[in-house]
Write a protein that holds these residues in place. Structure first.
Motif, mmCIF file in Angstrom:
data_model
loop_
_atom_site.group_PDB
_atom_site.id
_atom_site.type_symbol
_atom_site.label_atom_id
_atom_site.label_comp_id
_atom_site.label_asym_id
_atom_site.label_seq_id
_atom_site.Cartn_x
_atom_site.Cartn_y
_atom_site.Cartn_z
ATOM 1 N N GLY A 34 26.079 -10.477 -11.081
ATOM 2 C CA GLY A 34 26.311 -11.904 -10.944
ATOM 3 C C GLY A 34 26.107 -12.675 -12.234
ATOM 4 N N THR A 35 25.210 -12.188 -13.073
ATOM 5 C CA THR A 35 24.938 -12.884 -14.335
ATOM 6 C C THR A 35 26.130 -12.834 -15.297
ATOM 7 O OG1 THR A 35 23.940 -10.885 -15.239
ATOM 8 C CG2 THR A 35 22.442 -12.492 -14.266
ATOM 9 N N HIS A 36 27.049 -11.914 -15.058
ATOM 10 C CA HIS A 36 28.213 -11.802 -15.933
ATOM 11 C C HIS A 36 29.281 -12.848 -15.627
ATOM 12 C CE1 HIS A 36 26.815 -7.413 -15.969
ATOM 13 N NE2 HIS A 36 26.439 -7.966 -17.111
ATOM 14 N N VAL A 37 29.225 -13.422 -14.422
ATOM 15 C CA VAL A 37 30.240 -14.378 -13.983
ATOM 16 C C VAL A 37 30.352 -15.547 -14.955
ATOM 17 C CG1 VAL A 37 30.869 -16.033 -12.171
ATOM 18 C CG2 VAL A 37 30.011 -13.771 -11.554
ATOM 19 N N THR A 38 29.234 -16.096 -15.323
ATOM 20 C CA THR A 38 29.228 -17.269 -16.197
ATOM 21 C C THR A 38 29.919 -16.978 -17.514
ATOM 22 O OG1 THR A 38 27.184 -18.050 -15.189
ATOM 23 C CG2 THR A 38 27.737 -18.950 -17.353
ATOM 24 N N THR A 51 30.718 -18.730 -29.114
ATOM 25 C CA THR A 51 29.491 -18.066 -29.543
ATOM 26 C C THR A 51 28.544 -18.002 -28.350
ATOM 27 O OG1 THR A 51 28.372 -20.116 -30.176
ATOM 28 C CG2 THR A 51 29.728 -19.034 -31.880
ATOM 29 N N ALA A 52 27.551 -17.150 -28.453
ATOM 30 C CA ALA A 52 26.539 -17.076 -27.400
ATOM 31 C C ALA A 52 25.845 -18.431 -27.251
ATOM 32 C CB ALA A 52 25.525 -15.982 -27.714
ATOM 33 N N ALA A 53 25.615 -19.103 -28.371
ATOM 34 C CA ALA A 53 24.971 -20.424 -28.337
ATOM 35 C C ALA A 53 25.831 -21.417 -27.563
ATOM 36 C CB ALA A 53 24.717 -20.931 -29.752
ATOM 37 N N GLU A 54 27.146 -21.374 -27.773
ATOM 38 C CA GLU A 54 28.045 -22.281 -27.053
ATOM 39 C C GLU A 54 28.039 -21.980 -25.558
ATOM 40 O OE1 GLU A 54 31.346 -23.266 -30.525
ATOM 41 O OE2 GLU A 54 31.514 -21.368 -29.410
ATOM 42 N N ILE A 55 28.009 -20.700 -25.204
ATOM 43 C CA ILE A 55 27.953 -20.329 -23.784
ATOM 44 C C ILE A 55 26.657 -20.843 -23.161
ATOM 45 C CG2 ILE A 55 27.880 -18.422 -22.134
ATOM 46 C CD1 ILE A 55 29.649 -16.844 -24.150
ATOM 47 N N CYS A 56 25.557 -20.726 -23.891
ATOM 48 C CA CYS A 56 24.267 -21.224 -23.386
ATOM 49 C C CYS A 56 24.340 -22.713 -23.067
ATOM 50 C CB CYS A 56 23.162 -20.981 -24.407
ATOM 51 S SG CYS A 56 22.687 -19.265 -24.608
ATOM 52 N N VAL A 57 24.947 -23.480 -23.975
ATOM 53 C CA VAL A 57 25.047 -24.924 -23.777
ATOM 54 C C VAL A 57 25.946 -25.230 -22.582
ATOM 55 C CG1 VAL A 57 25.922 -27.074 -24.791
ATOM 56 C CG2 VAL A 57 24.552 -25.509 -26.180
ATOM 57 N N LEU A 58 27.107 -24.592 -22.528
ATOM 58 C CA LEU A 58 28.050 -24.841 -21.440
ATOM 59 C C LEU A 58 27.463 -24.473 -20.082
ATOM 60 C CD1 LEU A 58 31.323 -23.496 -23.093
ATOM 61 C CD2 LEU A 58 30.847 -25.880 -22.479
ATOM 62 N N SER A 67 22.461 -13.451 -23.864
ATOM 63 C CA SER A 67 22.515 -12.313 -24.797
ATOM 64 C C SER A 67 22.554 -10.980 -24.049
ATOM 65 C CB SER A 67 21.319 -12.338 -25.752
ATOM 66 O OG SER A 67 21.405 -13.451 -26.600
ATOM 67 N N ARG A 68 21.742 -10.844 -22.995
ATOM 68 C CA ARG A 68 21.751 -9.620 -22.188
ATOM 69 C C ARG A 68 23.098 -9.436 -21.503
ATOM 70 N NH1 ARG A 68 16.513 -11.174 -21.026
ATOM 71 N NH2 ARG A 68 17.158 -12.232 -19.124
ATOM 72 N N ALA A 69 23.633 -10.517 -20.930
ATOM 73 C CA ALA A 69 24.918 -10.434 -20.237
ATOM 74 C C ALA A 69 26.019 -10.034 -21.215
ATOM 75 C CB ALA A 69 25.247 -11.761 -19.563
ATOM 76 N N LYS A 96 31.722 -15.433 -32.788
ATOM 77 C CA LYS A 96 32.572 -15.714 -31.619
ATOM 78 C C LYS A 96 32.751 -14.439 -30.803
ATOM 79 C CE LYS A 96 34.301 -19.966 -32.538
ATOM 80 N NZ LYS A 96 34.315 -21.100 -31.667
ATOM 81 N N VAL A 97 32.750 -14.610 -29.505
ATOM 82 C CA VAL A 97 32.977 -13.518 -28.558
ATOM 83 C C VAL A 97 34.272 -13.830 -27.824
ATOM 84 C CG1 VAL A 97 32.045 -12.260 -26.575
ATOM 85 C CG2 VAL A 97 30.490 -13.284 -28.234
#
Length: 158
Positions: A34-38, A51-58, A67-69, A96-97
């Protein structure tokens, strides 16, 4: 006021628990968590990458969880880092990912599951009621975030 608080908190908690169950059930069908959905959802909506940082904010999620996901998704060949050969492990948080072709295929399945759940959840709402609900929800969320920020500022001054 107390009744509104109880109604709000118990219903939000119930919705959240059901979202977790739905994520788990749907993701188990395609071998993800489920954590991968986001991550999959935001990356699918941003083909240029995030970026991982952008995903965190969103996502309003913490750095460690994202980071784990992303590490799991990378291991499964669902994402890749853009220009990864020029990026040290310490700097991957800023790289970027993007989704791989396999990741895009999985993201389509994730989005189908999201669409099914959202459609079912709001199936008895008119378009007008839905618009009012989401507007109110955004307002409540923003106000509570501001309130929490003020609490934190007050703690810092004590």
């Amino acid at each position: 006021m107390i009744e509104r608080f109880e109604t709000f908190t118990t219903n939000i908690a119930s919705i959240y628990k059901n979202i977790v169950k739905i994520k788990k059930y749907e993701m188990n069908k395609i071998g993800l968590k489920g954590t991968h959905v986001t991550c999959m959802n935001f990356l699918n909506n941003s083909p240029e990458g995030l970026t991982a940082a952008e995903i965190c904010v969103l996502a309003k999620e913490n750095k460690a969880g994202i980071s784990r996901a992303l590490a799991d998704l990378l291991e499964q060949g669902l994402v890749e880092y853009v220009n990864a050969e020029n990026t040290s492990d310490k700097r991957k948080y800023r790289a970027k990912v993007i989704l791989t072709p396999k990741g895009i295929s999985y993201a389509q399945k994730v989005n189908a599951a999201i669409n099914n759940a959202v459609s079912f959840g709001g199936s008895d709402l008119s378009d007008e009621t839905r618009a009012v609900f989401y507007s109110a929800l955004k307002t409540i969320s923003a106000n509570l975030e501001q309130y929490c920020n003020e609490l934190e500022r007050n703690d810092d001054h004590e």
